[in-house]
Design an enzyme around this catalytic site. Structure first.
Site, PDB file in Angstrom:
ATOM      1  N   ALA A  80       0.842  -1.196   0.000  1.00 43.95           N
ATOM      2  CA  ALA A  80       0.000   0.000   0.000  1.00 43.95           C
ATOM      3  C   ALA A  80       0.877   1.246   0.000  1.00 43.95           C
ATOM      4  CB  ALA A  80      -0.909  -0.024   1.232  1.00 43.95           C
ATOM      5  N   ALA A  96       3.130   3.668  -1.947  1.00 47.89           N
ATOM      6  CA  ALA A  96       3.406   4.059  -3.331  1.00 47.89           C
ATOM      7  C   ALA A  96       4.899   4.273  -3.570  1.00 47.89           C
ATOM      8  CB  ALA A  96       2.637   5.336  -3.668  1.00 47.89           C
ATOM      9  N   ASP A 115       8.776  -6.092   3.367  1.00 51.19           N
ATOM     10  CA  ASP A 115       8.700  -5.531   4.710  1.00 51.19           C
ATOM     11  C   ASP A 115      10.055  -4.941   5.029  1.00 51.19           C
ATOM     12  OD1 ASP A 115       6.812  -5.097   6.923  1.00 51.19           O
ATOM     13  OD2 ASP A 115       8.376  -6.053   8.111  1.00 51.19           O
ATOM     14  N   SER A 116      10.035  -3.730   5.532  1.00 52.33           N
ATOM     15  CA  SER A 116      11.288  -3.017   5.715  1.00 52.33           C
ATOM     16  C   SER A 116      11.195  -2.094   6.910  1.00 52.33           C
ATOM     17  CB  SER A 116      11.622  -2.237   4.434  1.00 52.33           C
ATOM     18  OG  SER A 116      10.483  -1.566   3.941  1.00 52.33           O
ATOM     19  N   GLY A 144      10.042   8.206   3.955  1.00 54.28           N
ATOM     20  CA  GLY A 144      10.231   7.640   5.283  1.00 54.28           C
ATOM     21  C   GLY A 144      11.368   8.314   6.053  1.00 54.28           C
ATOM     22  N   ASP A 155      14.473   8.511   5.208  1.00 55.48           N
ATOM     23  CA  ASP A 155      15.611   8.915   4.362  1.00 55.48           C
ATOM     24  C   ASP A 155      16.218  10.277   4.742  1.00 55.48           C
ATOM     25  OD1 ASP A 155      15.628   6.601   2.893  1.00 55.48           O
ATOM     26  OD2 ASP A 155      14.505   7.407   1.194  1.00 55.48           O
ATOM     27  N   HIS A 160      19.042  -0.794   1.030  1.00 61.28           N
ATOM     28  CA  HIS A 160      18.569  -2.096   1.504  1.00 61.28           C
ATOM     29  C   HIS A 160      17.633  -2.734   0.464  1.00 61.28           C
ATOM     30  CE1 HIS A 160      16.173   1.290   2.615  1.00 61.28           C
ATOM     31  NE2 HIS A 160      15.166   0.583   3.085  1.00 61.28           N
ATOM     32  N   ARG A 161      16.744  -1.904  -0.109  1.00 59.82           N
ATOM     33  CA  ARG A 161      15.788  -2.428  -1.099  1.00 59.82           C
ATOM     34  C   ARG A 161      16.498  -2.782  -2.402  1.00 59.82           C
ATOM     35  NH1 ARG A 161      12.552   1.029  -0.129  1.00 59.82           N
ATOM     36  NH2 ARG A 161      11.385  -0.235   1.347  1.00 59.82           N
TER      37      ARG A 161
HETATM   38  P1  ITT Z   1       3.317  -1.902   3.013  1.00 58.16           P
HETATM   39  O1  ITT Z   1       3.313  -2.695   4.305  1.00 58.16           O
HETATM   40  O2  ITT Z   1       1.960  -1.716   2.439  1.00 58.16           O
HETATM   41  O3  ITT Z   1       4.299  -2.438   2.011  1.00 58.16           O
HETATM   42  P2  ITT Z   1       4.360   0.174   4.752  1.00 58.16           P
HETATM   43  O4  ITT Z   1       4.767   1.583   4.532  1.00 58.16           O
HETATM   44  O5  ITT Z   1       3.369  -0.104   5.852  1.00 58.16           O
HETATM   45  O6  ITT Z   1       3.841  -0.417   3.352  1.00 58.16           O
HETATM   46  P3  ITT Z   1       6.354  -1.369   6.201  1.00 58.16           P
HETATM   47  O7  ITT Z   1       5.366  -1.961   7.141  1.00 58.16           O
HETATM   48  O8  ITT Z   1       7.369  -2.280   5.579  1.00 58.16           O
HETATM   49  O9  ITT Z   1       5.667  -0.652   4.965  1.00 58.16           O
HETATM   50  O10 ITT Z   1       7.070  -0.173   6.962  1.00 58.16           O
HETATM   51  C1  ITT Z   1       8.258   0.340   6.509  1.00 58.16           C
HETATM   52  C2  ITT Z   1       8.639   1.566   7.358  1.00 58.16           C
HETATM   53  O11 ITT Z   1      10.020   1.808   7.184  1.00 58.16           O
HETATM   54  C3  ITT Z   1       7.907   2.818   6.919  1.00 58.16           C
HETATM   55  O12 ITT Z   1       7.788   3.723   7.996  1.00 58.16           O
HETATM   56  C4  ITT Z   1       8.859   3.384   5.864  1.00 58.16           C
HETATM   57  O13 ITT Z   1       8.746   4.783   5.735  1.00 58.16           O
HETATM   58  C5  ITT Z   1      10.216   2.968   6.414  1.00 58.16           C
HETATM   59  N1  ITT Z   1      11.096   2.668   5.280  1.00 58.16           N
HETATM   60  C6  ITT Z   1      11.108   1.515   4.538  1.00 58.16           C
HETATM   61  N2  ITT Z   1      11.962   1.616   3.515  1.00 58.16           N
HETATM   62  C7  ITT Z   1      12.500   2.854   3.607  1.00 58.16           C
HETATM   63  C8  ITT Z   1      13.418   3.548   2.823  1.00 58.16           C
HETATM   64  O14 ITT Z   1      13.925   3.031   1.699  1.00 58.16           O
HETATM   65  N3  ITT Z   1      13.762   4.784   3.203  1.00 58.16           N
HETATM   66  C9  ITT Z   1      13.229   5.340   4.307  1.00 58.16           C
HETATM   67  N4  ITT Z   1      12.326   4.762   5.093  1.00 58.16           N
HETATM   68  C10 ITT Z   1      11.957   3.518   4.752  1.00 58.16           C
END
Ligand code: ITT
Length: 187
Positions: free
Chosen positions: A6, A8, A63-64, A145, A147, A172-173
């Site tokens: 969810a 974008a 998941d990140s 996020g 960043d 990481h991604r």
């Molecule tokens: P989905 O579960 O729908 O994929 P989400 O935003 O809820 O979307 P997560 O539960 O994986 O995703 O939460 C990831 C958190 O970590 C979220 O607060 C992101 O902003 C942050 N995050 C993940 N990848 C990031 C990145 O490349 N740079 C900065 N922040 C990141």
């Protein structure tokens, strides 16, 4: 391959990293992320996506999050909900900076776990990490996020100050996506 997210921003990054092979899963139902690990939560999202995607297609979930050393690995799997459910990215960044205060040890790690589920129940898992430090104030307008407050080891700029392709090369991604691509069957 359909993308179960969810978020974008993730869709844009994974689209760049995996090419046109990736399409958003329209109507993907966001699941409750109850897992104790990034892998558990990526599996939950992939399974929900699997149920919503065409039978013959692969489904990908991400998941990140951010693990901060002096906070014992927090926010970790709670990264998207850090500081409460009503905060946006900027609010979570502000919460993180308040939690860290003047801490000298500002080491942190971004983690991304990708889970791909195939039409016959095959599961592929890939992980990528990025080590760095947390700044004392946000800088830069790119990325998303956390960043704006994350400086990768060996750099002086935040990830939000990098060009998209610079982020992809070290993130990481980016690392997880390249590892996944290497194990996906040719389509
Ligand atoms: P989905 O579960 O729908 O994929 P989400 O935003 O809820 O979307 P997560 O539960 O994986 O995703 O939460 C990831 C958190 O970590 C979220 O607060 C992101 O902003 C942050 N995050 C993940 N990848 C990031 C990145 O490349 N740079 C900065 N922040 C990141």
């Amino acid at each position: 391959m359909y993308l179960a997210t969810a978020n974008a921003h993730k869709a844009v990054e994974l689209g760049r990293l995996l090419g046109t092979a990736v399409a958003p899963l329209v109507g993907y139902p966001a699941v409750e992320e109850t897992g104790a690990t990034f892998l558990d939560n990526a599996r939950l999202k992939a399974a929900a996506g699997r149920a919503a995607a065409p039978q013959d297609a692969w489904v990908l979930a991400d998941d990140s999050g951010l693990a901060v050393h002096v906070l014992g690995g927090a926010p970790g799997v709670e990264s998207a909900r850090y500081g409460g459910p009503d905060l946006d990215d900027a609010g979570r960044v502000g919460h993180l900076l308040r939690e860290l205060g003047e801490a000298e040890d500002r080491r942190a790690r971004f983690v991304c776990v990708l889970v791909a589920l195939g039409p016959d129940g095959e599961e592929l898992v890939a992980e990528g990490t990025l080590d760095g430090t947390i700044t004392c104030a946000p800088r830069g307008a790119g990325g998303f996020g956390y960043d704006p407050v994350f400086v990768p080891a060996g750099d002086t700029r935040t990830v939000a100050e990098l060009a998209p392709e610079e982020k992809d090369a070290i993130s990481h991604r980016g690392r997880a996506a390249r590892a996944l691509r290497a194990t996906l069957p040719a389509s």
